[in-house]
Design a protein around this motif. Structure first.
Motif, PDB file in Angstrom:
ATOM      1  N   TYR B 316       9.973   5.275   0.997  1.00  0.00           N
ATOM      2  CA  TYR B 316      10.441   4.503  -0.152  1.00  0.00           C
ATOM      3  C   TYR B 316      10.110   3.019   0.022  1.00  0.00           C
ATOM      4  CZ  TYR B 316      13.797   3.130  -3.805  1.00  0.00           C
ATOM      5  OH  TYR B 316      14.392   2.621  -4.923  1.00  0.00           O
ATOM      6  N   MET B 317      10.434   2.471   1.206  1.00  0.00           N
ATOM      7  CA  MET B 317      10.199   1.052   1.443  1.00  0.00           C
ATOM      8  C   MET B 317       8.707   0.732   1.516  1.00  0.00           C
ATOM      9  SD  MET B 317      13.244   0.162   4.164  1.00  0.00           S
ATOM     10  CE  MET B 317      14.944   0.561   3.791  1.00  0.00           C
ATOM     11  N   GLU B 318       7.951   1.663   2.082  1.00  0.00           N
ATOM     12  CA  GLU B 318       6.498   1.432   2.149  1.00  0.00           C
ATOM     13  C   GLU B 318       5.886   1.389   0.757  1.00  0.00           C
ATOM     14  OE1 GLU B 318       5.205   4.483   4.811  1.00  0.00           O
ATOM     15  OE2 GLU B 318       5.490   3.205   6.594  1.00  0.00           O
ATOM     16  N   LYS B 319       6.381   2.276  -0.108  1.00  0.00           N
ATOM     17  CA  LYS B 319       5.861   2.283  -1.480  1.00  0.00           C
ATOM     18  C   LYS B 319       6.254   0.983  -2.189  1.00  0.00           C
ATOM     19  CE  LYS B 319       5.651   4.936  -5.765  1.00  0.00           C
ATOM     20  NZ  LYS B 319       6.010   3.803  -6.626  1.00  0.00           N
ATOM     21  N   PHE B 320       7.508   0.575  -1.971  1.00  0.00           N
ATOM     22  CA  PHE B 320       7.978  -0.674  -2.575  1.00  0.00           C
ATOM     23  C   PHE B 320       7.074  -1.823  -2.161  1.00  0.00           C
ATOM     24  CE2 PHE B 320      10.448  -4.596  -2.435  1.00  0.00           C
ATOM     25  CZ  PHE B 320      11.091  -4.586  -3.659  1.00  0.00           C
ATOM     26  N   LEU B 325       2.972  -5.830  -3.186  1.00  0.00           N
ATOM     27  CA  LEU B 325       1.760  -6.533  -2.770  1.00  0.00           C
ATOM     28  C   LEU B 325       0.709  -6.466  -3.867  1.00  0.00           C
ATOM     29  CD1 LEU B 325       1.441  -5.555   0.984  1.00  0.00           C
ATOM     30  CD2 LEU B 325       1.723  -7.851   0.045  1.00  0.00           C
ATOM     31  N   LYS B 326       0.647  -5.286  -4.520  1.00  0.00           N
ATOM     32  CA  LYS B 326      -0.323  -5.121  -5.589  1.00  0.00           C
ATOM     33  C   LYS B 326      -0.009  -6.086  -6.731  1.00  0.00           C
ATOM     34  CE  LYS B 326      -1.534  -1.261  -8.083  1.00  0.00           C
ATOM     35  NZ  LYS B 326      -1.377   0.191  -8.217  1.00  0.00           N
ATOM     36  N   SER B 327       1.284  -6.191  -7.071  1.00  0.00           N
ATOM     37  CA  SER B 327       1.669  -7.076  -8.181  1.00  0.00           C
ATOM     38  C   SER B 327       1.405  -8.535  -7.830  1.00  0.00           C
ATOM     39  CB  SER B 327       3.138  -6.873  -8.544  1.00  0.00           C
ATOM     40  OG  SER B 327       3.963  -7.510  -7.594  1.00  0.00           O
ATOM     41  N   LEU B 328       1.396  -8.855  -6.522  1.00  0.00           N
ATOM     42  CA  LEU B 328       1.095 -10.231  -6.099  1.00  0.00           C
ATOM     43  C   LEU B 328      -0.406 -10.471  -6.041  1.00  0.00           C
ATOM     44  CD1 LEU B 328       3.532 -10.864  -3.107  1.00  0.00           C
ATOM     45  CD2 LEU B 328       3.700 -11.800  -5.408  1.00  0.00           C
ATOM     46  N   GLY B 329      -1.160  -9.368  -6.098  1.00  0.00           N
ATOM     47  CA  GLY B 329      -2.612  -9.478  -5.999  1.00  0.00           C
ATOM     48  C   GLY B 329      -3.086  -9.723  -4.580  1.00  0.00           C
TER      49      GLY B 329
END
Lengths: 504, 330
Positions: B316-320, B325-329
């Motif tokens: 769960y935390m890894e997915k979060f 990180l993706k949303s931060l680019g």
């Protein structure tokens, strides 16, 4: 009058053996916690909170309320006697309290002045809280980002009174204070500023170690240079009688205390501004009134102005907390957490749903105020003995106190490091005749000003109009402009014969 | 009398739950770990705040239910560097007895700034459990210009600007998701970050902003007093009770629902032994199943109890982290 009846009911709740005991215990503990540098009301309340879970909620909050309240008294002790502020609000007490105790050799009177004006300020705050609490909380709500920005700008101009004889140096240190305050995480976007790659600096410069260093530890370094001097302070007045203030002293203290009591209560109600801000404002405001001796040289007026303001603010902060469930300070937030753990729901319904509790708390503040005054008065003769300890023994003692105080703010050596660095900095600055007060004031006000100003600009889409459209902020803006423009307009007015020439 | 009732209730709970714990205990014992010294539990926010209360309630329940072999919890608040110092310290504990007796309160509100501002990552920790999740709503105040979220959308479309006040961390992320889903810019719907939700509520009570974002608990009293009215549930389904009137985003218009679950969890140093991690995971499971947890925490703070054990919490935390990180680019 209805409120008065409710208050009397509050006293009924209060006057049980258990609750009075809790008040006394809280008051004594608060005095001690307050007098210890670095451990302010926040830590005191937070540490005691888990202990109180087994109590019934009313008794528990009465004890915590008393502790919080007495803390405002205790902070002044170490300020006056050791030259180290016991907590944030006591920084300004130091400006006059320490000189009065050491240079003027009137330590008992300085302590007593601080106690009595605390009592006056606190009583004013509590009376206002009793009769106008909910209404006052509503007024506090009217202070949104735009209004707070305008008010803080006015407050910032008061730095002008603190800069002393050399405006350039004063301005320089003000800017320095603002720069230091802007370190750490940006409050609005959460992005790091001036962290220089260190995760410690990510959290910014902590206030308490900074202040302890700047005014307390720099004092120690100064003392080291004078360690072989004979102790000039002769303490021969070790009785309560010997530390009594004269009628003349009382007269000097009364007006500043009354004014600051009102001002402080009001500041305490405002969102985000706490007792520290109130004390700074009270002291700065006193600069514009007459003081018999110049402020900063040990004037009774100076002590009275800030002590009354911070106690007023401590009482005022309960108005939004009780009436709306909004904490006005960090300590308020901890109390709020406590209320929730006891199963009470702080918020707009508290007065309606749990009147016993709300009014019991207010009544306990009155009692705590009185008890603390008595206790503080009683211990003065013993406390002032500290001043007869030789300097060379005082140096290690104060150093230890400084280290413990700055360590305890975040339980780490980071605070101690900050304390040492700012201590050395403070010493060098004082040696070069820079006043450190503007830097401290800027350090307290700048973050508040920044976040409020930026919030106001988000609301107004970057337009300056927001400060002039709202009536409250418009008033403050006019005040600000007149303070700023007055020195420029003055010669013109004099020439036109509208104003008399300044008599020096 | 009250005390007696409480005592009897506790005994009953203990009796009912004993088989559970026994099982957990047996598992843990067979795996060879029981606490043998004080347990240091680090909280990276100030005493009295949400994370601190969460931690202290768990330690209290664990002690009461005798889950930790009679050992004592030492809760330490390490707030330096916005909490990063404490988190780094825990991630670096070397393997051994200390690592097996160290815990760290870890929430989505801690995880996001850690990933954003430092190089520390979840792979440097051993996730132990996720205990609860929380979601937000948007509320209007007495002075708000708009009465429903439909009106807000219409106003923005007609060129007006709307301001939402909220807290830091999780609230910002939810706001960004909302604006993106609505297809507006961050100028059309602006967000004001406050240090705490209570400060955001202060600003809407004074009529300084249009909407406020809050979790149910912080706004509860104001809803009861009629000072705040929920207008949008930032969740996949409506809330219950006095929040049931607020529609989800898909009910408001042709949008997908916006939900950004805020979780409260616990992690340990990376170097914690597998046996210890298993022990702690089952201890937290026991807490999450206890009556006291439901009454003293979940119901009181209006959260959703959602237990994830060590393995599930890790995923769960890894997915979060990956999503963030993706949303931060990055």
């Amino acid at each position: 009058m209805e409120n008065f009846q409710m208050l009397m009911q509050g006293f009924e709740v209060l006057f049980t053996f258990q609750n009075i005991g809790a008040t006394i215990f809280g008051a004594i503990l608060g005095l001690i916690v307050g007098a210890m540098p670095g451990i302010g009301s926040l830590a005191g309340v937070a540490l005691l909170l888990p202990l109180t879970f087994r109590f019934n909620p009313t008794t528990a909050i009465i004890m915590l309320g008393a502790l919080y309240y007495a803390n405002m008294y205790g902070g002044a002790f170490s300020s006056i006697l050791l030259g180290i502020p016991g907590d944030g609000p006591a920084v300004m007490t130091l400006m006059d309290g320490y000189p009065m105790a050491t240079k003027r050799n009137r330590p008992g009177q300085a302590l007593l002045t601080s106690n009595i004006s605390s009592f006056i300020g606190g009583t004013i705050g509590m009376l206002i809280l009793t009769f106008m609490g909910p209404a006052l909380a509503e007024i506090g709500l009217k202070f949104g980002p735009a209004e707070m920005t305008a008010l803080l700008l006015v407050a910032m101009t008061s730095i002008g009174w603190l800069v002393g004889e050399n405006p350039t140096k004063g301005l320089l240190l003000t800017m320095f204070g603002i720069l230091l305050a802007s370190m750490g995480m940006d409050t609005l976007s959460g992005s790091p500023r001036y962290d220089f790659g260190s995760i410690y600096l990510l959290g910014g410069i902590p206030f308490t170690p900074f202040v302890i260093g700047m005014v307390g530890f720099s004092q120690v370094i100064k003392l080291m240079g004078e360690r072989h001097k004979e102790n000039k302070v002769v303490v021969n007045k070790l009785t309560i009688k010997g530390s009594m203030i004269t009628g003349h002293d009382f007269k000097r203290m009364l007006m500043p205390a009354l004014r600051s009591g009102f001002l402080g209560t009001f500041v305490g109600v405002l969102p985000g501004a706490g007792a520290t801000t109130a004390a700074f404002m009270g002291y700065a405001a006193q600069k514009s009134f007459k003081s018999e001796e110049p402020l900063g040289s040990g004037a009774i007026e100076g002590i009275a102005a800030c002590e009354a303001a911070n106690n007023g603010a401590a009482a005022g902060a309960f108005a939004p907390l009780l009436a709306l469930g909004i904490p006005g300070s960090g300590t308020g937030a901890v109390l709020l957490g406590g209320l929730m753990m006891w199963g009470l729901n702080p918020g707009p319904l508290l007065f309606t749903n749990s009147p016993d509790f709300a009014w019991g708390l207010i009544a306990s503040l009155f009692l705590a105020n009185l008890i603390t005054l008595m206790i503080a008065w009683g211990v003065i003769p013993f406390l002032i003995k500290i001043l007869s300890v030789p300097t060379k023994l005082m140096i290690p003692i104060i150093t230890v106190v400084c280290i413990v105080g700055s360590y305890s703010t975040s339980n780490s050596m980071y605070g101690v490091l900050i304390m040492f660095i700012s201590g050395m900095l403070g010493y060098v600055l004082t040696k070069c005749e820079y006043q450190t007060a503007p830097a401290l004031l800027a350090f307290v006000l700048a973050p508040l000003l920044e976040s409020n100003m930026r919030k106001a600009f988000i609301i107004s889409q970057g337009s300056l109009g927001i400060f002039f459209e709202k009536p409250i902020s418009l008033v403050f803006m006019i005040l600000l402009l007149s303070i700023m423009l007055f020195p420029i307009v003055r010669p013109v007015l004099v020439r036109l014969g509208l104003l008399k020439k300044k008599v020096k | 009398m009250k005390k007696h009732v409480l005592f009897i209730a506790l005994v009953l709970i203990a009796a009912l739950a004993t088989p559970l714990f026994a099982q957990g205990g047996v598992e843990a014992k067979s795996a060879g770990f029981v606490p043998s010294k004080d347990i240091e539990w680090i909280v990276t926010s100030s005493p009295g705040g949400g994370s601190d209360i969460y931690t202290r309630i768990i330690t209290d329940i664990m002690t009461r239910l005798n889950l930790v072999n009679g050992q004592t919890f030492l809760v330490t608040n390490k707030t330096d560097g916005g909490g990063e110092v404490g988190r780094l310290q825990v991630s670096r504990v070397t393997a051994g007895k200390i690592a097996d007796h160290t815990l760290l309160t870890f929430n989505s509100g801690d995880h996001a700034p850690m990933v954003k501002n430092t190089a520390n990552r979840i792979e440097n920790f051993t996730p132990i459990a996720v205990m609860a999740v929380d979601k937000q709503l948007l509320y209007i105040g007495e002075y708000s210009k708009y009465k429903t979220f439909t009106e807000v959308i219409a106003a923005v479309k007609s060129g007006k600007n709307v301001v939402i006040a909220g807290s830091k961390g999780d609230d910002i992320a939810t706001y960004e998701m909302l604006v993106k889903e609505l297809g507006f810019t961050q100028n059309q719907i602006a967000f004001i970050t406050n240090d705490a939700t209570s400060a955001a509520i202060t600003s809407i009570l004074g009529g300084h902003v249009d909407l406020v974002m809050s979790k149910p608990a912080a706004a509860d009293q104001y809803v009861a007093a009629g000072k705040l009215v929920p207008v949008l549930a930032l969740a996949n389904a409506r809330f219950t009770g006095n929040l049931a009137a607020a529609p989800t985003l898909s009910e408001v218009g042709a949008y997908a629902n916006v939900e950004n679950p805020i979780w409260r969890g616990v992690v340990a140093p990376k170097s914690m032994s597998a046996e210890a991690a298993a022990f702690w995971s089952s201890a937290f499971e026991a807490v999450s199943k206890s009556e006291a947890w439901l009454n003293d925490y979940i119901n009181k703070y209006k959260l959703v109890s959602e237990f994830k054990n060590s393995v599930q919490a890790k995923a769960y935390m890894e997915k979060f982290e990956a999503d963030y990180l993706k949303s931060l680019g990055k």
